[in-house]
Design a protein around this motif. Structure first.
Motif, mmCIF file in Angstrom:
data_model
loop_
_atom_site.group_PDB
_atom_site.id
_atom_site.type_symbol
_atom_site.label_atom_id
_atom_site.label_comp_id
_atom_site.label_asym_id
_atom_site.label_seq_id
_atom_site.Cartn_x
_atom_site.Cartn_y
_atom_site.Cartn_z
ATOM 1 N N UNK A 397 -11.345 23.923 -13.047
ATOM 2 C CA UNK A 397 -10.239 23.089 -13.531
ATOM 3 C C UNK A 397 -10.606 22.219 -14.630
ATOM 4 N N UNK A 398 -9.795 21.646 -15.421
ATOM 5 C CA UNK A 398 -10.225 20.510 -16.145
ATOM 6 C C UNK A 398 -10.722 19.591 -15.579
ATOM 7 N N UNK A 399 -11.703 18.845 -16.115
ATOM 8 C CA UNK A 399 -12.545 17.441 -15.838
ATOM 9 C C UNK A 399 -11.899 16.387 -16.350
ATOM 10 N N UNK A 400 -11.555 15.221 -15.986
ATOM 11 C CA UNK A 400 -11.088 14.087 -16.429
ATOM 12 C C UNK A 400 -9.477 14.159 -16.909
ATOM 13 N N UNK A 401 -9.118 13.426 -17.683
ATOM 14 C CA UNK A 401 -7.507 13.123 -18.070
ATOM 15 C C UNK A 401 -7.130 14.271 -18.705
ATOM 16 N N UNK A 402 -5.768 14.423 -18.504
ATOM 17 C CA UNK A 402 -5.050 15.574 -18.998
ATOM 18 C C UNK A 402 -3.891 14.911 -19.866
ATOM 19 N N UNK A 403 -3.873 15.314 -21.166
ATOM 20 C CA UNK A 403 -2.705 15.141 -22.026
ATOM 21 C C UNK A 403 -1.643 15.607 -21.702
ATOM 22 N N UNK A 404 -0.475 15.183 -21.423
ATOM 23 C CA UNK A 404 0.969 16.161 -21.134
ATOM 24 C C UNK A 404 1.982 15.954 -21.949
ATOM 25 N N UNK A 405 2.462 16.795 -22.550
ATOM 26 C CA UNK A 405 3.583 16.478 -23.596
ATOM 27 C C UNK A 405 4.739 16.802 -22.812
ATOM 28 N N UNK A 406 5.874 15.812 -23.165
ATOM 29 C CA UNK A 406 7.124 16.069 -22.267
ATOM 30 C C UNK A 406 8.026 16.331 -23.551
ATOM 31 N N UNK A 407 8.813 17.184 -23.299
ATOM 32 C CA UNK A 407 10.012 17.506 -24.196
ATOM 33 C C UNK A 407 10.909 18.610 -23.684
ATOM 34 N N UNK A 408 11.835 19.137 -24.458
ATOM 35 C CA UNK A 408 12.894 19.856 -23.968
ATOM 36 C C UNK A 408 12.475 21.418 -24.169
ATOM 37 N N UNK A 409 11.441 21.640 -25.040
ATOM 38 C CA UNK A 409 10.912 23.097 -25.026
ATOM 39 C C UNK A 409 9.519 23.075 -25.474
ATOM 40 N N UNK A 410 8.948 24.288 -25.286
ATOM 41 C CA UNK A 410 7.399 24.465 -26.073
ATOM 42 C C UNK A 410 7.418 23.924 -27.387
ATOM 43 N N UNK A 411 6.365 22.796 -27.558
ATOM 44 C CA UNK A 411 6.265 22.321 -28.872
ATOM 45 C C UNK A 411 7.135 21.060 -29.271
ATOM 46 N N UNK A 412 7.718 20.789 -28.332
ATOM 47 C CA UNK A 412 8.663 19.843 -28.802
ATOM 48 C C UNK A 412 8.193 18.449 -27.783
ATOM 49 N N UNK A 413 7.866 17.559 -28.499
ATOM 50 C CA UNK A 413 6.949 16.536 -27.892
ATOM 51 C C UNK A 413 7.810 15.257 -27.993
ATOM 52 N N UNK A 414 8.564 14.709 -26.775
ATOM 53 C CA UNK A 414 9.517 13.555 -26.958
ATOM 54 C C UNK A 414 8.492 12.219 -26.247
ATOM 55 N N UNK A 415 7.539 12.465 -25.372
ATOM 56 C CA UNK A 415 6.783 11.526 -24.802
ATOM 57 C C UNK A 415 5.499 12.402 -24.439
#
Length: 421
Positions: A397-415
């Motif tokens: 599993x990843x260690x530490x914090x994970x950056x999560x992209x929120x959007x309406x589809x893959x590659x769309x980054x709203x937050x």
């Protein structure tokens, strides 16, 4: 079997899924399906010849017998009746249809006059005729669905480009085309097997002719997988993917076209701009290796922009993500309907898996129905499982914090939010 503590049995894929006798048994295969080609008499002969470790044979038989005698047959619940089933079938068809493009023609006005064309406009088309064949109580075609809904629809099965004025007498032209069991299915067993993502030439020619004759042309695709839409996607006013829409697909289409149901579906696969953007199609070799590099992961690695990204699906309104706060494995996502119609918002969360070749993975999604101007908080469940990386001996599993992209589809980054798994 040891790592998972799995005490069931392992069976092969059906037909050509087994390629050896002793090596398959040594690899852990317990049951060859659907008949014994490499097992059966071939396995018995290998036993007689002393080529088989009897402990492996005993284990396979034990696993099969354990499941056979420890679990009594399960009584399947009866399927929905022909009275209850149609309503559920229509709901599923409405929820799964994906609005791929729309220049504002969808939804149609309730009194819009419709010219209906296409090979599948009045044909029952619910999918494969092989082992996944379904006997429906009845099937509502697109023509029947529109007629039952009271739409002003004219069916033009014999339309030709010489009859362009006939189309212009209607507010919109709807062309229903796509794939059938003759195009895709269980290959040589009971149906067709595609070698190209293109529609049939007759479908492409009809779309081109109708789009040239009427500026408000809506194309409705049916089928089980990706279609190469590049020959016509920029020439039509709207494009739907309705998959194999089931017994009430025609009723669902009528509701979706007329705005009685709102678009909700999202693509579970990426649609490329060109077939050549995908890995080379090899339908003859006995072994083909793609690893992870197919679908949207392949396009990401090659830097190729898709026509329709993974998770794509339009609404007839607009939304905004106003706030996102991770709370353990839940991200509280605040959204607002900023448009003039009610609709379904589908927030998707993506993060990158580690390893030598990071890939963007879907780690969660949430969907909600909002009226115009309404705000709502959606609880979005985040999962670490898509980010696990096989090290050769274990899942890491990843260690530490994970950056999560929120959007309406893959590659769309709203937050973007920081998640501590």
């Amino acid at each position: 079997k040891d790592e998972w503590g799995y005490w069931g049995f392992v069976e092969s894929d059906w037909v050509f899924g087994t390629e050896s006798t002793v090596p398959s048994l040594e690899a852990g295969l317990d049951l060859e399906m659907p008949v014994g080609v490499f097992y059966g008499e071939a396995l018995a002969e290998a036993v007689r010849a002393g080529e088989v470790d009897r402990a492996l044979l005993d284990e396979a038989v034990t696993r099969l017998a354990r499941v056979r005698w420890c679990f009594p047959p399960i009584e399947e619940p009866p399927p929905p009746s022909c009275t209850e089933g149609p309503a559920l079938a229509q709901e599923v068809a409405e929820a799964s249809a994906v609005l791929l493009s729309n220049d504002g023609v969808i939804p149609l006005a309730p009194d819009a006059s419709i010219a209906l064309l296409g090979r599948l406009a009045d044909q029952e088309n619910i999918g494969d005729v092989g082992s996944s064949s379904v006997d429906a109580c009845s099937v509502t075609t697109p023509l029947e669905g529109l007629q039952d809904a009271g739409a002003a629809v004219t069916h033009l099965p014999d339309w030709t480009p010489d009859d362009a004025d006939t189309l212009l007498d209607h507010d919109v032209a709807v062309v229903v085309v796509g794939l059938t069991s003759a195009d895709e299915g269980e290959g040589f067993i009971a149906a067709g097997d595609r070698s190209s993502l293109l529609l049939r030439s007759e479908d492409r020619d009809l779309i081109a002719a109708v789009a040239a004759a009427h500026p408000r042309t809506v194309v409705v695709l049916q089928g089980g997988a990706v279609v190469d839409v590049e020959p016509f996607v920029d020439d039509v006013a709207a494009l739907w993917m309705t998959w194999y829409p089931g017994m009430e697909g025609g009723a669902a289409l009528a509701s979706l076209l007329r705005g009685e149901a709102t678009p909700r579906g999202r693509l579970p696969v990426v649609w490329p701009q060109a077939e050549a953007d995908l890995p080379a199609f090899d339908n003859t070799s006995l072994v083909v290796t793609y690893d992870r590099w197919h679908g949207y992961r392949h396009l990401d690695r090659e830097g190729l922009a898709p026509r329709f990204p993974f998770g794509w699906g339009l609404s007839t309104t607009t939304f905004a993500i106003t706030e996102a706060v991770p709370q353990g494995e839940i991200a509280e996502v605040r959204i607002m309907n900023t448009g003039e119609r009610a609709g379904w918002a589908t927030v998707q969360a993506y993060a990158s898996a580690g390893g030598d070749a990071p890939t963007r993975e879907l780690v969660g999604w949430a969907q909600g129905f909002l009226e115009p101007g309404e705000e709502a908080t959606l609880p979005l469940q985040l999962s670490i499982e898509p980010l696990l990386v096989w090290t050769g001996s274990d899942l890491e599993a990843p260690t530490g914090a994970v950056e999560v992209e929120l959007g309406w589809h893959a590659g769309d980054v709203q937050r973007t939010v920081t998640w501590e798994p």
